[in-house]
Design a protein around this motif. Structure first.
Motif, PDB file in Angstrom:
ATOM      1  N   SER A  79       0.845  -1.196   0.000  1.00 25.02           N
ATOM      2  CA  SER A  79       0.000   0.000   0.000  1.00 25.02           C
ATOM      3  C   SER A  79       0.874   1.237   0.000  1.00 25.02           C
ATOM      4  CB  SER A  79      -0.890   0.037   1.245  1.00 25.02           C
ATOM      5  OG  SER A  79      -1.789  -1.031   1.259  1.00 25.02           O
ATOM      6  N   THR A 138      -3.909   0.316  -2.495  1.00 27.57           N
ATOM      7  CA  THR A 138      -3.465  -1.007  -2.074  1.00 27.57           C
ATOM      8  C   THR A 138      -3.591  -1.942  -3.264  1.00 27.57           C
ATOM      9  OG1 THR A 138      -4.227  -0.627   0.190  1.00 27.57           O
ATOM     10  CG2 THR A 138      -3.848  -2.922  -0.460  1.00 27.57           C
ATOM     11  N   VAL A 168      -4.096  -5.344  -4.709  1.00 26.63           N
ATOM     12  CA  VAL A 168      -4.665  -6.612  -4.281  1.00 26.63           C
ATOM     13  C   VAL A 168      -4.102  -7.759  -5.105  1.00 26.63           C
ATOM     14  CG1 VAL A 168      -6.822  -7.899  -3.995  1.00 26.63           C
ATOM     15  CG2 VAL A 168      -6.764  -5.439  -3.513  1.00 26.63           C
ATOM     16  N   ARG A 169      -4.022  -7.556  -6.423  1.00 31.06           N
ATOM     17  CA  ARG A 169      -3.565  -8.631  -7.310  1.00 31.06           C
ATOM     18  C   ARG A 169      -2.977  -8.048  -8.581  1.00 31.06           C
ATOM     19  NH1 ARG A 169      -7.123 -13.143 -10.419  1.00 31.06           N
ATOM     20  NH2 ARG A 169      -5.388 -14.476 -10.964  1.00 31.06           N
ATOM     21  N   LYS A 200      -5.578  -5.293  -9.892  1.00 31.68           N
ATOM     22  CA  LYS A 200      -6.752  -5.026  -9.048  1.00 31.68           C
ATOM     23  C   LYS A 200      -6.262  -4.233  -7.838  1.00 31.68           C
ATOM     24  CE  LYS A 200      -9.360  -8.499 -11.010  1.00 31.68           C
ATOM     25  NZ  LYS A 200     -10.580  -8.318 -11.668  1.00 31.68           N
ATOM     26  N   VAL A 201      -6.874  -3.075  -7.625  1.00 32.18           N
ATOM     27  CA  VAL A 201      -6.455  -2.202  -6.532  1.00 32.18           C
ATOM     28  C   VAL A 201      -7.656  -1.745  -5.707  1.00 32.18           C
ATOM     29  CG1 VAL A 201      -4.388  -1.318  -7.678  1.00 32.18           C
ATOM     30  CG2 VAL A 201      -6.538  -0.143  -7.993  1.00 32.18           C
ATOM     31  N   LEU A 202      -7.384  -1.486  -4.443  1.00 35.80           N
ATOM     32  CA  LEU A 202      -8.362  -0.888  -3.537  1.00 35.80           C
ATOM     33  C   LEU A 202      -7.887   0.536  -3.306  1.00 35.80           C
ATOM     34  CD1 LEU A 202     -10.868  -1.435  -1.806  1.00 35.80           C
ATOM     35  CD2 LEU A 202      -9.325  -2.036   0.055  1.00 35.80           C
ATOM     36  N   LEU A 255     -14.213   4.120  -0.381  1.00 32.91           N
ATOM     37  CA  LEU A 255     -13.356   3.051  -0.892  1.00 32.91           C
ATOM     38  C   LEU A 255     -13.872   2.615  -2.254  1.00 32.91           C
ATOM     39  CD1 LEU A 255     -12.816   0.715   2.188  1.00 32.91           C
ATOM     40  CD2 LEU A 255     -11.117   2.139   1.077  1.00 32.91           C
ATOM     41  N   ARG A 256     -12.946   2.378  -3.183  1.00 30.89           N
ATOM     42  CA  ARG A 256     -13.321   1.869  -4.506  1.00 30.89           C
ATOM     43  C   ARG A 256     -12.416   0.690  -4.835  1.00 30.89           C
ATOM     44  NH1 ARG A 256     -12.057   6.196  -8.618  1.00 30.89           N
ATOM     45  NH2 ARG A 256     -10.341   6.570  -7.213  1.00 30.89           N
ATOM     46  N   PHE A 257     -12.970  -0.297  -5.501  1.00 27.48           N
ATOM     47  CA  PHE A 257     -12.202  -1.424  -5.996  1.00 27.48           C
ATOM     48  C   PHE A 257     -12.104  -1.243  -7.502  1.00 27.48           C
ATOM     49  CE2 PHE A 257     -11.700  -5.873  -7.376  1.00 27.48           C
ATOM     50  CZ  PHE A 257     -10.594  -6.209  -6.613  1.00 27.48           C
ATOM     51  N   THR A 303     -10.198  -2.196 -11.360  1.00 23.63           N
ATOM     52  CA  THR A 303      -9.409  -3.068 -12.218  1.00 23.63           C
ATOM     53  C   THR A 303      -8.783  -2.184 -13.280  1.00 23.63           C
ATOM     54  OG1 THR A 303     -10.901  -4.933 -11.834  1.00 23.63           O
ATOM     55  CG2 THR A 303      -9.472  -5.054 -13.770  1.00 23.63           C
TER      56      THR A 303
END
Length: 125
Positions: A41, A50, A52-53, A74-76, A83-85, A87
């Motif tokens: 992060s 952050t 994630v993958r 893939k990020v947070l 918060l948003r997820f 790609t």
């Protein structure tokens, strides 16, 4: 020798070339960047990112491939309480909407390299 007083408009005419010269010597403002690998992060501007993958489907260095492939990350992303997820892809699709964050670069890898891929992000389109 008497001192002459320069009027403010004349003074600004004298200083304008010097100010322009100084501005040309200063580096241009650049976009903020952040380099992270999966599980890390960091802060990019007002965003907390952050990873994630990281899925690297790109053609390995020194390999012959039918297509170049892509890097999918893939990020947070946190901004304040939101918060948003996301790609993100490299290269970004032509019709990709600006999400406030983009993948700027990631180094290529050899076929047998299993180390985490460091991904550089930018907060500029």
């Amino acid at each position: 020798m008497p001192m002459t007083r320069t009027s403010p408009p004349a003074l600004s005419r004298l200083l304008r070339p010097a100010a322009l010269g100084a501005a040309l010597l200063l580096p241009a403002a650049s976009a903020a960047t952040l380099t992270l690998s999966a599980g890390q992060s960091g802060q990019l501007g007002d965003q907390r990112v952050t990873v994630v993958r990281v899925q690297d489907n790109r053609c390995p260095i020194n390999a012959r491939c039918i297509r170049a492939g892509e890097l999918i990350v893939k990020v947070l992303v946190g901004q304040g309480r939101a918060l948003r997820f996301l790609t993100l892809e490299l290269p970004a699709p032509q019709d990709a909407a600006w999400k406030g964050l983009r993948v700027l670069s990631a180094p290529g890898r050899a076929t047998n390299d299993r180390r985490p891929v460091p991904v550089t992000f930018s907060d500029q389109p």
